[in-house]
Design a protein around this motif. Structure first.
Motif, short mmCIF file in Angstrom:
data_model
loop_
_atom_site.label_atom_id
_atom_site.label_comp_id
_atom_site.label_asym_id
_atom_site.label_seq_id
_atom_site.Cartn_x
_atom_site.Cartn_y
_atom_site.Cartn_z
N VAL A 36 22.51 -0.02 -1.31
CA VAL A 36 21.45 -0.93 -1.75
C VAL A 36 21.35 -2.07 -0.75
CG1 VAL A 36 20.84 -2.61 -3.52
CG2 VAL A 36 21.70 -0.40 -4.20
N ASP A 37 20.14 -2.33 -0.30
CA ASP A 37 19.85 -3.44 0.60
C ASP A 37 18.82 -4.30 -0.12
OD1 ASP A 37 18.89 -5.14 2.58
OD2 ASP A 37 18.79 -3.58 4.10
N GLY A 38 19.15 -5.55 -0.37
CA GLY A 38 18.22 -6.40 -1.11
C GLY A 38 18.60 -7.86 -1.04
N LYS A 54 21.17 -10.93 -10.30
CA LYS A 54 20.81 -9.52 -10.16
C LYS A 54 20.40 -9.31 -8.70
CE LYS A 54 15.99 -10.07 -11.47
NZ LYS A 54 14.98 -9.76 -12.46
N ILE A 55 20.26 -8.07 -8.33
CA ILE A 55 19.80 -7.73 -6.98
C ILE A 55 18.38 -7.20 -7.06
CG2 ILE A 55 20.13 -6.23 -4.97
CD1 ILE A 55 23.12 -6.22 -5.64
N VAL A 56 17.49 -7.79 -6.28
CA VAL A 56 16.14 -7.26 -6.12
C VAL A 56 16.22 -6.35 -4.89
CG1 VAL A 56 13.72 -7.78 -5.69
CG2 VAL A 56 15.09 -9.29 -7.14
N VAL A 57 16.08 -5.06 -5.13
CA VAL A 57 16.29 -4.05 -4.09
C VAL A 57 15.06 -3.97 -3.19
CG1 VAL A 57 16.79 -1.62 -3.68
CG2 VAL A 57 17.78 -2.77 -5.66
N GLU A 58 15.30 -3.95 -1.88
CA GLU A 58 14.22 -3.82 -0.91
C GLU A 58 14.29 -2.48 -0.18
OE1 GLU A 58 14.87 -7.35 1.38
OE2 GLU A 58 13.96 -8.62 -0.16
N GLU A 59 15.48 -1.88 -0.15
CA GLU A 59 15.66 -0.60 0.54
C GLU A 59 16.89 0.08 -0.02
OE1 GLU A 59 16.30 1.06 5.10
OE2 GLU A 59 15.87 -1.05 4.76
N ILE A 60 16.88 1.41 -0.03
CA ILE A 60 18.07 2.15 -0.42
C ILE A 60 18.33 3.27 0.58
CG2 ILE A 60 17.73 1.72 -2.89
CD1 ILE A 60 16.94 4.73 -3.11
N GLY A 67 22.89 12.56 3.46
CA GLY A 67 22.23 11.54 2.66
C GLY A 67 20.89 11.23 3.28
N GLY A 68 20.18 10.29 2.74
CA GLY A 68 18.87 9.95 3.30
C GLY A 68 18.56 8.51 3.05
N SER A 69 17.43 8.06 3.54
CA SER A 69 17.05 6.67 3.31
C SER A 69 15.72 6.64 2.61
CB SER A 69 16.96 5.92 4.64
OG SER A 69 15.95 6.46 5.44
N ALA A 70 15.51 5.58 1.86
CA ALA A 70 14.25 5.44 1.13
C ALA A 70 13.90 3.97 1.03
CB ALA A 70 14.38 6.05 -0.26
N GLY A 71 12.62 3.69 1.16
CA GLY A 71 12.14 2.34 0.96
C GLY A 71 12.46 1.43 2.13
N GLY A 72 11.86 0.25 2.09
CA GLY A 72 12.30 -0.78 3.01
C GLY A 72 11.44 -1.02 4.21
N ARG A 73 11.65 -2.20 4.74
CA ARG A 73 10.83 -2.64 5.87
C ARG A 73 11.34 -2.09 7.19
NH1 ARG A 73 11.49 -8.52 3.66
NH2 ARG A 73 13.55 -7.82 4.22
N GLU A 133 0.82 -1.22 0.00
CA GLU A 133 0.00 0.00 0.00
C GLU A 133 0.85 1.27 0.00
OE1 GLU A 133 -3.44 2.10 2.76
OE2 GLU A 133 -2.89 0.02 3.11
N TYR A 134 1.97 1.26 0.73
CA TYR A 134 2.81 2.45 0.83
C TYR A 134 4.12 2.31 0.05
CZ TYR A 134 -0.42 3.49 4.57
OH TYR A 134 -1.55 3.72 5.30
N GLY A 135 4.27 1.25 -0.70
CA GLY A 135 5.53 0.98 -1.39
C GLY A 135 5.75 1.89 -2.58
N LYS A 136 6.70 2.77 -2.49
CA LYS A 136 7.00 3.70 -3.57
C LYS A 136 8.50 3.71 -3.87
CE LYS A 136 2.78 5.10 -3.96
NZ LYS A 136 1.99 4.65 -5.08
N LEU A 137 9.17 2.58 -3.69
CA LEU A 137 10.61 2.52 -3.88
C LEU A 137 11.01 2.83 -5.32
CD1 LEU A 137 13.37 2.01 -2.66
CD2 LEU A 137 13.02 -0.43 -3.02
N ALA A 138 10.32 2.26 -6.31
CA ALA A 138 10.63 2.53 -7.71
C ALA A 138 10.43 4.02 -8.02
CB ALA A 138 9.77 1.67 -8.62
#
Length: 162
Positions: A83-85, A105-111, A123-129, A63-68
């Motif tokens: 990259v965290d994945g 390949k890496i499936v990215v879960e957080e950056i 810097g900042g963080s984006a995405g992820g659990r 619902e809140y996933g906007k990583l792409a």
């Protein structure tokens, strides 16, 4: 046997992210990523970078996933990110030879965005659990001066060889 598939890397984008939207409303951002190892040349005694190039993809999930979306908006060729994945093995049949082909390949879960912002350092963080929000806050900056580490506890970029 325990199952654990986790990759955490710091590197730079090698090309602009390519984004595609699905008919279901989902979205994927694909990008090239380069990391570098340092090794000492036994003949010259000099330290040299040994680059590794990796394909990555990140999805808008949940619902809140906007990583792409975050990658499309804030990451560009040359951007430095963490990259965290997880690793994923792609397999396909080569159209010309008919042989089986494969690549990791890496499936990215957080950056985490590691480049300085245009209006200030950090810097900042984006995405992820771990943050509980996959859209990402890009305003999570440490204001301790130029070359500051991300507020999320990362390391400064002084020791990164590229």
């Amino acid at each position: 046997m325990a199952r654990f598939n986790k990759v955490i890397l710091v590197g730079r984008l090698t090309r602009e992210p390519e984004c595609r939207t699905f008919s279901t409303g989902g979205k994927v951002a694909k990008f090239g990523f380069a990391v570098s190892n340092r090794k000492k040349n036994t003949q010259t005694g000099q330290w040299e970078d040994e680059p590794m190039f990796i394909d990555c993809e990140a999805f808008n999930r949940g619902e809140y996933g906007k990583l792409a979306d975050t990658i499309e908006k804030f990451c560009h060729k040359g951007s430095q990110i963490l990259v965290d994945g997880r690793l994923h093995l792609d397999t396909w049949d080569d159209k010309t030879s008919g042989q089986k082909r494969q690549k990791h390949k890496i499936v990215v879960e957080e950056i985490q965005l590691l480049d300085a912002r245009q209006d200030g350092p950090g810097g900042g963080s984006a995405g992820g659990r771990s943050s509980g929000y996959s859209g990402g806050s890009v305003d999570n900056y440490d204001d301790s001066g130029p070359g500051a580490s991300p507020a999320s506890g990362g390391h400064g970029s002084d020791d990164i060889p590229f």
